[in-house]
Design a protein around this motif. Sequence first.
Motif, PDB file in Angstrom:
ATOM      1  N   LYS A  60       0.775  -1.278   0.019  1.00  0.00           N
ATOM      2  CA  LYS A  60      -0.066  -0.033  -0.058  1.00  0.00           C
ATOM      3  C   LYS A  60       0.841   1.322  -0.016  1.00  0.00           C
ATOM      4  CE  LYS A  60      -4.422  -1.434   2.236  1.00  0.00           C
ATOM      5  NZ  LYS A  60      -5.174  -0.987   3.340  1.00  0.00           N
ATOM      6  N   THR A  61       2.028   1.248   0.717  1.00  0.00           N
ATOM      7  CA  THR A  61       2.874   2.446   0.757  1.00  0.00           C
ATOM      8  C   THR A  61       4.336   1.958   0.142  1.00  0.00           C
ATOM      9  OG1 THR A  61       1.719   2.755   2.856  1.00  0.00           O
ATOM     10  CG2 THR A  61       3.743   4.079   2.349  1.00  0.00           C
ATOM     11  N   PRO A  62       4.268   2.196  -1.347  1.00  0.00           N
ATOM     12  CA  PRO A  62       5.513   1.938  -1.847  1.00  0.00           C
ATOM     13  C   PRO A  62       6.613   3.114  -1.794  1.00  0.00           C
ATOM     14  CG  PRO A  62       4.077   2.457  -3.591  1.00  0.00           C
ATOM     15  CD  PRO A  62       3.220   2.624  -1.984  1.00  0.00           C
ATOM     16  N   LYS A  63       7.782   2.932  -2.370  1.00  0.00           N
ATOM     17  CA  LYS A  63       8.717   4.033  -2.240  1.00  0.00           C
ATOM     18  C   LYS A  63       8.466   5.449  -3.148  1.00  0.00           C
ATOM     19  CE  LYS A  63      12.402   0.762  -1.563  1.00  0.00           C
ATOM     20  NZ  LYS A  63      13.662   0.397  -2.255  1.00  0.00           N
ATOM     21  N   LEU A  64       7.536   4.919  -4.043  1.00  0.00           N
ATOM     22  CA  LEU A  64       6.949   5.975  -4.979  1.00  0.00           C
ATOM     23  C   LEU A  64       5.737   6.118  -5.335  1.00  0.00           C
ATOM     24  CD1 LEU A  64       9.826   5.793  -7.766  1.00  0.00           C
ATOM     25  CD2 LEU A  64       9.640   7.472  -6.135  1.00  0.00           C
ATOM     26  N   PRO A  65       4.922   7.240  -5.404  1.00  0.00           N
ATOM     27  CA  PRO A  65       3.575   7.233  -5.639  1.00  0.00           C
ATOM     28  C   PRO A  65       3.041   6.506  -6.745  1.00  0.00           C
ATOM     29  CG  PRO A  65       4.290   9.407  -6.046  1.00  0.00           C
ATOM     30  CD  PRO A  65       5.545   8.404  -5.430  1.00  0.00           C
ATOM     31  N   ILE A  66       2.977   5.212  -6.993  1.00  0.00           N
ATOM     32  CA  ILE A  66       2.747   4.583  -8.075  1.00  0.00           C
ATOM     33  C   ILE A  66       2.101   3.140  -7.794  1.00  0.00           C
ATOM     34  CG2 ILE A  66       3.068   3.786 -10.465  1.00  0.00           C
ATOM     35  CD1 ILE A  66       5.791   5.512 -10.314  1.00  0.00           C
ATOM     36  N   TRP A  67       0.919   3.044  -8.259  1.00  0.00           N
ATOM     37  CA  TRP A  67       0.083   1.809  -7.731  1.00  0.00           C
ATOM     38  C   TRP A  67      -0.378   1.085  -8.897  1.00  0.00           C
ATOM     39  CZ3 TRP A  67      -0.278   6.299  -5.279  1.00  0.00           C
ATOM     40  CH2 TRP A  67       0.289   6.410  -3.950  1.00  0.00           C
ATOM     41  N   VAL A  68      -0.213  -0.256  -9.010  1.00  0.00           N
ATOM     42  CA  VAL A  68      -0.899  -1.263  -9.759  1.00  0.00           C
ATOM     43  C   VAL A  68      -2.102  -1.515  -9.303  1.00  0.00           C
ATOM     44  CG1 VAL A  68      -1.196  -3.326 -11.137  1.00  0.00           C
ATOM     45  CG2 VAL A  68       0.983  -2.050 -11.132  1.00  0.00           C
ATOM     46  N   CYS A  69      -3.322  -1.399  -9.704  1.00  0.00           N
ATOM     47  CA  CYS A  69      -4.635  -1.478  -9.169  1.00  0.00           C
ATOM     48  C   CYS A  69      -5.278  -2.856  -9.733  1.00  0.00           C
ATOM     49  CB  CYS A  69      -5.692  -0.189  -9.379  1.00  0.00           C
ATOM     50  SG  CYS A  69      -4.693   1.172  -8.596  1.00  0.00           S
ATOM     51  N   SER A  74       5.999  10.111   1.807  1.00  0.00           N
ATOM     52  CA  SER A  74       7.298  10.583   2.985  1.00  0.00           C
ATOM     53  C   SER A  74       6.958  11.585   3.897  1.00  0.00           C
ATOM     54  CB  SER A  74       8.526  10.551   2.355  1.00  0.00           C
ATOM     55  OG  SER A  74       8.558  11.602   1.679  1.00  0.00           O
ATOM     56  N   ASP A  75       6.016  12.266   3.550  1.00  0.00           N
ATOM     57  CA  ASP A  75       5.560  13.445   4.267  1.00  0.00           C
ATOM     58  C   ASP A  75       4.224  13.505   4.630  1.00  0.00           C
ATOM     59  OD1 ASP A  75       5.245  16.012   5.171  1.00  0.00           O
ATOM     60  OD2 ASP A  75       6.395  17.083   4.044  1.00  0.00           O
ATOM     61  N   TRP A  76       3.586  13.321   5.729  1.00  0.00           N
ATOM     62  CA  TRP A  76       2.214  13.316   5.899  1.00  0.00           C
ATOM     63  C   TRP A  76       1.486  14.446   5.746  1.00  0.00           C
ATOM     64  CZ3 TRP A  76      -0.017  16.401   9.595  1.00  0.00           C
ATOM     65  CH2 TRP A  76       0.982  17.043  10.360  1.00  0.00           C
ATOM     66  N   LYS A  77       2.210  15.569   5.677  1.00  0.00           N
ATOM     67  CA  LYS A  77       1.411  16.749   5.348  1.00  0.00           C
ATOM     68  C   LYS A  77       1.038  16.883   3.851  1.00  0.00           C
ATOM     69  CE  LYS A  77       4.613  19.573   7.019  1.00  0.00           C
ATOM     70  NZ  LYS A  77       5.589  18.539   7.378  1.00  0.00           N
ATOM     71  N   MET A  78       1.639  16.196   3.042  1.00  0.00           N
ATOM     72  CA  MET A  78       1.279  15.948   1.708  1.00  0.00           C
ATOM     73  C   MET A  78       0.156  15.384   1.416  1.00  0.00           C
ATOM     74  SD  MET A  78       3.817  18.017   0.089  1.00  0.00           S
ATOM     75  CE  MET A  78       5.387  18.411   0.345  1.00  0.00           C
ATOM     76  N   PHE A 116      -1.188   7.009 -10.203  1.00  0.00           N
ATOM     77  CA  PHE A 116       0.085   7.324  -9.895  1.00  0.00           C
ATOM     78  C   PHE A 116      -0.194   8.932  -9.528  1.00  0.00           C
ATOM     79  CE2 PHE A 116      -0.667   8.008 -14.325  1.00  0.00           C
ATOM     80  CZ  PHE A 116       0.028   9.020 -14.795  1.00  0.00           C
ATOM     81  N   GLY A 117       0.841   9.377  -8.764  1.00  0.00           N
ATOM     82  CA  GLY A 117       0.958  10.730  -8.551  1.00  0.00           C
ATOM     83  C   GLY A 117       2.319  11.249  -8.984  1.00  0.00           C
ATOM     84  N   THR A 118       2.779  12.688  -9.349  1.00  0.00           N
ATOM     85  CA  THR A 118       3.804  13.095  -9.683  1.00  0.00           C
ATOM     86  C   THR A 118       4.751  13.885  -8.496  1.00  0.00           C
ATOM     87  OG1 THR A 118       2.741  15.268  -9.975  1.00  0.00           O
ATOM     88  CG2 THR A 118       2.899  13.775 -11.648  1.00  0.00           C
ATOM     89  N   ASN A 119       4.294  13.708  -7.110  1.00  0.00           N
ATOM     90  CA  ASN A 119       4.975  14.287  -5.957  1.00  0.00           C
ATOM     91  C   ASN A 119       5.638  13.355  -5.471  1.00  0.00           C
ATOM     92  OD1 ASN A 119       6.131  15.371  -3.866  1.00  0.00           O
ATOM     93  ND2 ASN A 119       3.984  16.276  -3.340  1.00  0.00           N
ATOM     94  N   CYS A 120       6.808  13.034  -5.588  1.00  0.00           N
ATOM     95  CA  CYS A 120       7.734  11.878  -4.909  1.00  0.00           C
ATOM     96  C   CYS A 120       7.847  11.912  -3.535  1.00  0.00           C
ATOM     97  CB  CYS A 120       9.272  11.999  -5.466  1.00  0.00           C
ATOM     98  SG  CYS A 120      10.281  13.268  -5.264  1.00  0.00           S
TER      99      CYS A 120
END
Length: 464
Positions: free
Chosen positions: A363-372, A390-394, A382-386
């Motif tokens: 669920k929490t990979p190193k990068l914001p990309i998921w196979v669904c 890693s930052d809960w505020k994001m 996917f998201g573009t913010n790496c």
Amino acid sequence: MRATEFTCNSTVHVKDIMTGYQDILQNIKSLQHSKLSYIELLQEEVKRNRDKKSEEDGDDSSHPASRPPSTSAQNHQFTAPYSIPQALAVSASLGGQAMSPELAVSLRTVLFGNTFHIFNYEWKKSFFKFREPFSEMAYALETERGGACAVQMVVQAHIIKYLLFNRSADSDCTIQSMVTVGEMEQRKALAAALTDILWAAGEEQTVTVCLVTSERCFTPHLNYKLDSFTERLQLFTFKKKEEARAFIYEHIQCFREEGSHGIILFLYSLIFSRTIDRIQTDLDCTTTQLLHLRFGNFVCRQALINLLLTGRATPHVFNGTSHNKEQDKPLYGVLTRSNVGYLLWNRDQVNHAQLPQVGSMLKTPKLPIWVCNINGTYSVLFGTNCSLLSDWKMEHLFQLYFYNGQPTQLNTTTLSIDTHSHHWEADNSDIQGDPEKKFPSLEMTIRTKWEGAVIDWNGTVPFF
């Protein structure tokens, strides 16, 4: 006088019969000394009939008679159903290891559980096909519904990873940067994606790439079903990732051209990069092979999805190792975080309280990309913010992008995710029973990661 004529005619007739028998005996002897298989003999007969028909249909000037080709020439000219075009077959002198009958049996067994199943037409026709370069969907692979779709979408996720996060330092991590992709960049992205997956499967030590040659490497045993493809494999092993990537890029047409069997070639490369022995160690008592038959088509088991995502063919989506109390045996899940994650939602399994709980490693990979995996259909989120994971505020308010792999999707869907307002719980409290009566499956999938999130489709009519 008539008796003499009768005797002469009878003698001629007997000679004709004897000559015919001698021809038959000669043919039988030639067949006994021939090393051709039964199938190849049938192919010769088809070729002779086709040549004979061509001579009968045409006149002597436009279709001059030609000497029948030799046996070896016929073997090269014959094209089996769904066979690889000659231009996509590499030379046997390229230096690879020829496929052996023992290795082919092990490969077939770890895939299907036996040596009699072979890939069907849906798998054989599948390859890595990009959408139009320099278009709104230039980054996207075009997939078809079927068992191979799962493999294509994991590769798609790694292509997105390369285009967003692994290109040159001066490239922008924006969705706009992905529409400026030309054909050369598509080739580079595919080569990088395939290499990343194979390198992880080889425990970051080796990569094995399978390519097809023009000639068969071995004669199958009686208990092995011929597919005119696996028997022509050459295996190329590399100890350095960059050398493997360069080799794959040089032969990228073997994975991305129509007729290449590109998905199967990559799947074979994945198995040999991991090695069959390691895969058998990865599996547990619940899973013995990587594919299973469903509705007439071979589909990927979770072990194969995990092998593509994490480099290990573990059969479960939970973290770590569990235990089967009934059989008193271990159950293997995901051990480490990978670059690409995995989200799961299935309406039928939810209704029967059978939906597997995906662990935080996926669920929490190193990068914001998921196979669904949504109701058995694969897509990419996917998201573009790496820094998103890693930052809960994001994670209070952010955007994700969705692609379902189908040619009918003409633009990347933009979703705004709000995890702080909790409007969803208030709206959902009035619904009795299944929340999918009001919320699409994609939204329910996203909420398995961000519980209670409000999803705004930004003007797009929800379609998944």
